[in-house]
Structures are given as C-alpha cells and as structure tokens.
Design an enzyme around this catalytic site. Sequence first.
Site, short mmCIF file in Angstrom:
data_model
loop_
_atom_site.label_atom_id
_atom_site.label_comp_id
_atom_site.label_asym_id
_atom_site.label_seq_id
_atom_site.Cartn_x
_atom_site.Cartn_y
_atom_site.Cartn_z
N MET A 154 -10.16 12.15 36.72
CA MET A 154 -9.43 12.61 35.55
C MET A 154 -9.36 14.14 35.51
O MET A 154 -8.35 14.71 35.13
CB MET A 154 -10.15 12.09 34.30
CG MET A 154 -9.49 12.46 33.02
SD MET A 154 -7.96 11.55 32.79
CE MET A 154 -8.62 10.19 31.83
N ARG B 265 -6.13 16.17 35.33
CA ARG B 265 -5.80 17.11 34.25
C ARG B 265 -5.25 18.41 34.81
O ARG B 265 -4.32 18.99 34.25
CB ARG B 265 -7.03 17.34 33.36
CG ARG B 265 -7.28 16.15 32.47
CD ARG B 265 -8.51 16.26 31.58
NE ARG B 265 -8.51 15.07 30.70
CZ ARG B 265 -9.49 14.74 29.87
NH1 ARG B 265 -10.58 15.50 29.78
NH2 ARG B 265 -9.39 13.66 29.12
N HIS C 142 -0.38 12.78 28.02
CA HIS C 142 -1.16 11.95 28.95
C HIS C 142 -2.38 12.66 29.53
O HIS C 142 -2.51 13.86 29.40
CB HIS C 142 -0.27 11.33 30.05
CG HIS C 142 0.38 12.29 30.98
ND1 HIS C 142 0.97 11.87 32.14
CD2 HIS C 142 0.56 13.62 30.93
CE1 HIS C 142 1.47 12.92 32.77
NE2 HIS C 142 1.24 13.98 32.06
N GLU C 143 -3.27 11.89 30.10
CA GLU C 143 -4.56 12.38 30.63
C GLU C 143 -5.38 13.09 29.55
O GLU C 143 -6.02 14.10 29.81
CB GLU C 143 -4.35 13.32 31.83
CG GLU C 143 -3.41 12.84 32.90
CD GLU C 143 -3.83 11.51 33.52
OE1 GLU C 143 -4.96 11.08 33.30
OE2 GLU C 143 -2.99 10.90 34.20
N GLY C 144 -5.37 12.53 28.35
CA GLY C 144 -6.10 13.15 27.24
C GLY C 144 -5.16 14.06 26.47
O GLY C 144 -4.73 15.08 26.99
#
Lengths: 599, 599
Positions: free
Chosen positions: A294, A298, A440-442
């Site tokens: 992740m 990011r 996305h991705e947090g």
Amino acid sequence: MSLPLINPRELAFQLYELLPTAELSRRERFADHSRDTFDAAIDTARRVAEDYFAPHHREVDEHEPVFEDGVVTMLPQVKVALDAYAEAGFLAAHHDYELGGMQLPQVVTQAIQGIFQVANIATQSYALLTVAAANVIHHFGSAQQKQRFLPAMLDGRFTGTMCLTEPHAGSSLGDLRTSAELQTDGTYAISGNKIFISGGDHELSQNIVHLVLARIKGAPSGTRGISLFIVPKFLVDDSGTIGERNDVALAGLLHKMGWRGTTSTMLNFGEKRGATGYLIGEPNQGLRYMFHMMNEARIGVGMGATMLGYAGYQHSLDYARNRPQGRPPQAKDFDTPQRPIIEHADVRAMLLKQKAYVEGALALELYCGALVDDIATGDDQQRDAASLLLDLLTPLAKSWPSQYCLKANELAIQILGGYGYTRDYPVEQYYRDNRLNPIHEGTNGIQAIDLLGRKVTQHKGAALALLQSKIGETVSAADGLSICAPLANSVGDSVALLNELTAHLLRSFATAGGEAVLANASVYLDLCGRILISWMWLRQAIVAERALDSATADDSDFYRGKLQAARYYITWELPEIYPQAEILRRIDPTCFEMQDGWF
Amino acid sequence: MSLPLINPRELAFQLYELLPTAELSRRERFADHSRDTFDAAIDTARRVAEDYFAPHHREVDEHEPVFEDGVVTMLPQVKVALDAYAEAGFLAAHHDYELGGMQLPQVVTQAIQGIFQVANIATQSYALLTVAAANVIHHFGSAQQKQRFLPAMLDGRFTGTMCLTEPHAGSSLGDLRTSAELQTDGTYAISGNKIFISGGDHELSQNIVHLVLARIKGAPSGTRGISLFIVPKFLVDDSGTIGERNDVALAGLLHKMGWRGTTSTMLNFGEKRGATGYLIGEPNQGLRYMFHMMNEARIGVGMGATMLGYAGYQHSLDYARNRPQGRPPQAKDFDTPQRPIIEHADVRAMLLKQKAYVEGALALELYCGALVDDIATGDDQQRDAASLLLDLLTPLAKSWPSQYCLKANELAIQILGGYGYTRDYPVEQYYRDNRLNPIHEGTNGIQAIDLLGRKVTQHKGAALALLQSKIGETVSAADGLSICAPLANSVGDSVALLNELTAHLLRSFATAGGEAVLANASVYLDLCGRILISWMWLRQAIVAERALDSATADDSDFYRGKLQAARYYITWELPEIYPQAEILRRIDPTCFEMQDGWF
C-alpha cells in the site's frame, strides 16, 4: 500530439541535477549501470509509451470495457500495449537479473512509470497493479508461491490485483467480512464480496492473481485478525501450468467518471464451493504485508496524480503559445492581429501555478523514489534515515499531488476555455481521471489522520525532527545566493512554525482530547504539504541559481523558470500556512462541534 | 430520490427572513402578490421540477443530443419537461399580465429558476436562454419585432439563443467577423460562423430565435462596431406565422465533459445567400444591448453554479447520514456496529464547508435578484443604489459560486468516496456540469479584470463606497449579539483592509502601470469574494442569533447551523485575505514577469 510526454530537460534536471541518481551506480546492485543505461531505459519507455500507449488514450475513455456473456471485452490496443510493455521488460525492471529483471533503481523505474502515466494512465494501471502484487509475493510469499506465480507475473502472462475493499468496508478495513477456512490440503476456502477491484477481470492475461484480504474463521475481530491470500482466477500447478477455473466470479463492472479504461469490478469469491486461496506468510499479518504494498501504491498514486497534472500543464502551455486571442491591455488596437494568450498575465499566472504544482510534486515523488533506493541499497545510516523519512512523507506524497495536480488540471481546462470543456481536447479527461486520486489507496482524510495521528508521533517524533534538519540543511545551502536566500528565509520560518505547532498539537492530545485535535488533521496535512513543496522548490531553486552563471541560453531560460516557480510557490502559496496555523493553534472546534441536526 | 430539491426551510429563510421579499407586495407592480402567491408559484415550480425535470437528469447526461440526417434528436423527456414549464407559465413569470405574465419579482423567479437548476440544469437551460433572449427583445426590440417574436417566446413555441462567440474570438469579442449587409428591404444579410451556441439547434420548438452579434459592413473595427440582430431559424411574418427556412445551418454539435443535455453548436450563417437578420435598436450598439442580457446571464451562471453546488451538498449530506463506516476515534471497538460517517469530524468539516459555500452563494445570488427588483420597481434612491451595487457585484456573483460551488461538488464526491466517483451516484455529474461555469459568459479571468479594471473605478469609486457602507451597517447591527459581534469585528477589519488595498491599487495604476496591477486582478477578485461572502454570512448569522431565543426546537437547530457556518466561513476562510493582501500590496510581479521562454 507532437509534444514529448515529459520534457527531457525537466526529467534530466530532476534525476541528475536535483537528485544524485547517476551516483547510484557506485552501489553494488547498480554496478553495471550508469546515467547512460538509465537514459537508455527511459528512452525505450518513451518509445513504447508513444507508440503503444498514447495513441489510444482517448479511445480507451470513449470505449469502456464491457461485460457481456461472462467475458470482459475492451479495445484490442490495450493488450497490444501491455504486451509491448512486458516485452520491453518493464514489469521486472527493478528485479534481480536472475528473475529476468534489469536491476534498475526505484527512482528510475518511477520516472519510467511516470512516462507511461502521462501517455495513458488507464492502460498503464494493469501493469502497475501487477508489479505491486508481484512485489508482495516476492517479499512475503513462500518459495513455492514465488515459483508458481512470479515468473508469469514478471513476463506479463499473469496480471495482479489488490482486493481490499468490500461494499460495506472501504476506509474501515477492520470491518471486512470475507472469510477463509482452512482445508485439509492446507489451502483456504475464501468467501466474500469485494468491490472497486481495479483490473479484477479482463482477457488481457492468461490468469489474474488476486491478493485478497480475508479473515480466517475464529480470528480476532478488527484489523488484528486479517490475513492475506493469493487467490488466482485459474488454479496453477507447481510447474506454472494453468488448471481449472477458481471460484471467483465477476459480479459486475463499475462505471466511473474517469479512468475508464481500467476495469473496476465487483468480485464474488466462493459463491459455489469457496475459492481456493493460499495464505501468504503468517495468519493475521495480512494488513502488515498489504501495507508494504500500500505504501508503494500510495506513492504510485501521488506519481500518477503528478503526471496527469503534468500532462494538462504541457497541453495548456502548448495551447497558450499557439492560440491567438485578444491583446495585452496596453495594445488594444483591433486592427492588429490577435496575440497568443500566453501574453495575458492571468494566463501566465495559471501556467506558473500549474508548473509550481506539477514540478514541485514531481520533485517530491522522485525524492520518495530515491528514499526507496536508500532503504534497499543504502548504507545503514542511509537506510534508517530513509525509512524514517519515507514513512512520514508517504501520506503527503499521496495526498498533496492528488489535490493540487487536480487543481492544475482545473487550470489547464480554464486556459483552453470553451474548447477545454469539450472532449475534442484531452485536458478534460486528465481532470476526470485525476479526480480518482484523492479517493483511492486511502482517502486524503485518512492520510491526514495517518500523518498527525501516527507518523509524526511514532519513534518519539524522530521522523519529523529528521525532516526539519534536512530542510534546515537546504536553507543553509542558500546562504549567499541572492535569489534563493530570501526564499530560504521564508522556508526556515515555516519550519520553525511547524515545529512549534506540532509540539502544541501533540500536547493538546492530552488536554483537548485526540478527537478534537484530529478533527483538524486535514488542515495540518495541507500546512505540512505547503512546507514540504516549498522545500522541494527551494532545492530546485538552489541548483538553478548555482547553474545559472555558466549556463547556455536555453539552459538559462530553463533555470530562470525554475527560479520563478520557486519564487511563486514560496511567496504566493506558502504564506497561507499562517492563517492555517491560527486554526491549529486554537484547536479550532468549529467543524468538530458542528452537529448533524444543524445541517 | 426523496430529498426535496431545495430544503423549504432554507428557501423561506433566504426569501423572507434574510430578504424583505414579502414586503415587495407594497410596490404597485406586485400589489396582487403576497408571500402566499410567491409560495404558490414556488410550489408549482417544485412540482413541475420533480415531475418532469429531475427524473431524466441522469439520462440526459448519458444520451447526448445527436445530429443525424440534418436533425438534432434528443430524449423525448426534454420536450415534455419544457412544455410543462411553459404550460405552468414560467417563461413569462416576470412579465406584465398583459403579456401573459405573472408579474413576479426577480428574486422569486430566480428562486424558481434555482429549483429547476437543481433538478436538471441541462434541460432548464433551453428555457433560461429563451427567457434571456426574450428580455432583450422586450427591452430593445422594435414594436414590430416584439409583436413577431415575443408572444411565441413567452408561451414556448419559439426558443432563443445568444450568438456571440466565433471560433477565433471568444473572450475578445471585438475581433468578431460575422458580417451584416443592409438589404433593400431594410433587413440585413448575415454571414459568419458562431461556436459554443447553446440550444443552437434542436426540435424542441417550432422556431429558434438567434440573437446574433455581427458587424455591419463599413462599421468601425473592435467593440465599437458591433450590432445586434434577430436571426430566426425560420422566417416569420407579422402575424407570427412561420415561413421558409432561413440561411442558418448547423455545422455540428460540440461534445462536452458535462452539461451534456444542452446542445452546444457550431452554426453557419449565410452559407448560401446570407441569413436574413433584423437589426435590434441602433447600429453599433449591439454590445451594450447584449451586455444587458449578459449581466442577467452572469447572475444566471452564478445561480446555476450555486444550485449545482447545493445539489451535491444535499446528496452528500444524505449519504453521510446513512452510510455506516468506521467509528469515531474514541470508540474503536470492531464488535460494535459501524457508525454513520457524519460522525467523523473530517466528514462534518467537508459538509460544513459545502454548506458555507452553497448557502453563502445562494444569499449572494438572491441578493442580486432583489437588486434587480429595486432597479425595476424601487424608488429613485433604491434604484440608483441598486444599480451601482449590482454593477459592482455582477463579476463576483458570476465568478465566486462558479469557483467555490465547484469546490463544493469536489467535496461531495469525496464524501461518497469510491461510490461518488461512479456514475451510479449523481455527484460526479454535478461536478462535471459545474466545471462549465467558470468558463462561459466571460471567464473568471475576464470577471477579475472587469472588477478591478472597471467596476471599482467607475462612478469615482461610488459603488465600492456604497458596498462598504452597506457592510458597515451590517457590522453595526451585530452590536450586542454575543455570537455575531466577534464575527462582525473580523468582517469590519476586512472592509478596512479592502478600502486601503483598493486605494493603493488604483494609485498604482499610475506608478506601476495598469498591466502590472491587473496582472493580479484574480487575487483581488478572490479577496473581494471572501469579504462579500463573509458579509452574506454575517447577515444570515444576525438573523439567526436574533431568532434563536424564541425559536422552536427544529428552528433552533436550523439557526444553530447558520451560526456555525458563519463562524466557519469568517474564521476559517476569510483570514486567507491577509496573505492575499500582501501580494496585492507589493503589486507582486512574479506572474507578470514570468516569460514564455522560461516555461
């Protein structure tokens, strides 16, 4: 278009003048490399991107993948492009020679990735997801898992995905419900529904290797009970031969505002008998493994946001130079020809702002890439420092470009005016594509909490202290430089403020309560981002001012542009931290105290 | 959806508590009216909008108009909706009874317009353009022109357009090339190409009345030689009977990022023999007439931007109340059910920001509507004051909502996360639709130059002086109110700053040069916008604080929300004027001095 995907002068500046990329060849892993081999790889990327990715950039937006009769169909150019990408060896570019890789450093592969992102981010995503999934298996998989899946993922026969989100659990991963039950043969039966899975189904590859977060029956609730599984679309034997279809079904495609060329899917695991899954590493450690991926992802999101911003900047710059419209205020004679709109100060302002955002972001993303290299191949001291810094910078590297390079795309449309709002020009697509990145991705809200709630506190604040000392070194380096010194003063002041504010906020966790402090985490994130990007600009400005004296005419123009963008960012955008600091200083409760019933 | 298009409590507050709309019935023109009749018209609008406009909001985006075999086809629901709109009398709502109108004040018709804009801005545009074109003919047309065209435009048989932009001349109208040649019968033969003409061709009406800017042969170059013509798609005799097709041809449709339901066209006038056009008013006065309409149109754009922002706000608020995800930081027990995301402070912050933007903008737009009423029906003093103020506020009323309510739409998507990025939810469409607003009817850059280069200087600065005194009155009115008084202090300080800065900038026209000062006009525009919206929020807060004591529980919540949003805007967003003021104070040359070759 005839524009280069990235201005080669810009990329050379970033890689070789701002960062010591050429010096990486002194490290053992990169001993065969030099600036020449890096540039050769970049040139190949440029050629593949221009020949196979850029040409269908618009078409892939206009013709979304379609799910019919159990099969996802899409433009044939996508597969041709991905095959060319694999053929050129980019799926394995950073891997060992023995895996068929090129042993390129991250900072170079990231620049290569950026070239493909400018050309066609939707098509490139399939490759990027595969690289990321392969990295997880490479780092945490068993010997058998590596043997089964890695070779095919690195040469493009198999693609990869990350399956985290469920319909009821996106930001709150700890609430996921997908279950895993141990079978007598040591595999697990996986059951559950996943959503927003990019690249989750298609006919681009022989197989799709899903990395799936699931909870083993009986595991603890929340984040502590999550494990990571390999769940291939088709089962594979030890020789890598593809067998029967696994119990993974495409429930449907999602239709997005942008980034339309990348399938976004809803997947059902185990509707019939349970999908066969292979546990990666230890049970209940899945989130840790996934976060390794992740964090890469990011930075990948930040890089993608940057390059979409860069693409819009290049297009709007080209348009502004070639579109005649009106005349400067002092020359309002309608009998003279109209002048290119770049002669209007407001248009130059919109271009300079874009330049400051996208080249500032590019410096940040490549800096992170260089930190990844230091972690992997630096000496002990470099490794520890880089590890601390990268952890701290990741939420900023993800969120800052995804906010401000989206803003850059908004400005690019504005420069093209009515034309920019039509689908005959690419800028509106960049804007639509880029709108995904803050999500996305947090989400960026999650990044803000990660920064203030975790990254600045852990290791007793060592990461932030290190960042401050790094910025301090740059500030000192500006001593005696007539253009940079005043800018460095402003940056130095901002770091002192950051220091004071952070200490105040951390003390206030005890007095005002964590929830009240974290309620304004997004303000803190933006303030940190402004300081960080100011640092990135000061670094660029120092290189530029030092090089100015002995520069050629073309280079002199290039360096002048760097200095002007630094001046813009540090004198126009950095000072907004002062009103932000007031909000943080008083732990302003306005948003926190707002009540549902009052809306 | 079951949400009301506009919260009725909000609209009642804006019209009757914040503005003295009910008191308009004391004026002769509105003598038959009362709050009851206004509300009845609004209720009818709501019903028509809910029944005929909202249901095809998404479909009209998915199925753009198509140009085939010489005919533009679109969803049949569009015509049904527009017929219902005409049938309900809204095309003539503000006109005299004798024209079939309702003699409603502008502030009420604008609220009605807003309801349709929330429901379906693309379909409503055909009506809005027709109303605007009819207004020009009503104000400046000859008796014969009115007789020929007005009745059919007011009952919906004919629609209208504004034809300004040409492929090479958008912002620089003075460069337009469409020509007009006087014919022996007193008509003109019009030849030229127009682009971005909304509603320029379709089968929604029996005829399309184009208002076309063109230059009469031999007229001066530039803006001083532009005349305005009525050029109908089909010729019409004095009885209003439709005759032969005029020489106006659709050259093609433009395909936009959003607002797809409204045809945007390229029109060729006079390809064969010259299109027959009828001069409106005097030769070479066309721009003046068009600007009468343009000012209305600019407020219309601001209102549209506001309502798109409002629509996104309502949706994201509803979502945040109903979507469970995670838990507040102090309650991280994964065995408890997830909580609605409105319980997360960052989500509340994004909602409060949206509320501050969209309700602040709504107050501004309706205030402008009330000024239009004062100009038309106020006493001499009201008329003069309103005329001064409206001229000053128009660039802000156009640009501020088109920037910040777009930002609101960005936040609405963010609240919905991945779902918000899909086309299954309406928020992404609002965002795409709203991106047009900073562009059309004069880009925001043009508005900035209009404000600083013209509006604050003309009438010896009387308009700005009047605005400052109006704000001063509001500041004084907050005396003794515990919540509002500190907010009023901040607003008062900002007005003092505005006064000082404006004087400095105007002096600098002579010292630094007009081009250097206007180079930062966009900063001045944003600074003025922040002060203006702070004033709008202070006005709302004062009403709310005064009403709080005797309010019912529901009303008390409503007023608390107003106070919190005022507090948010004035303490979080207003202070950004201080760094902006520094830029303006030093007539910062960074953007102005940036050179083409440095990019």
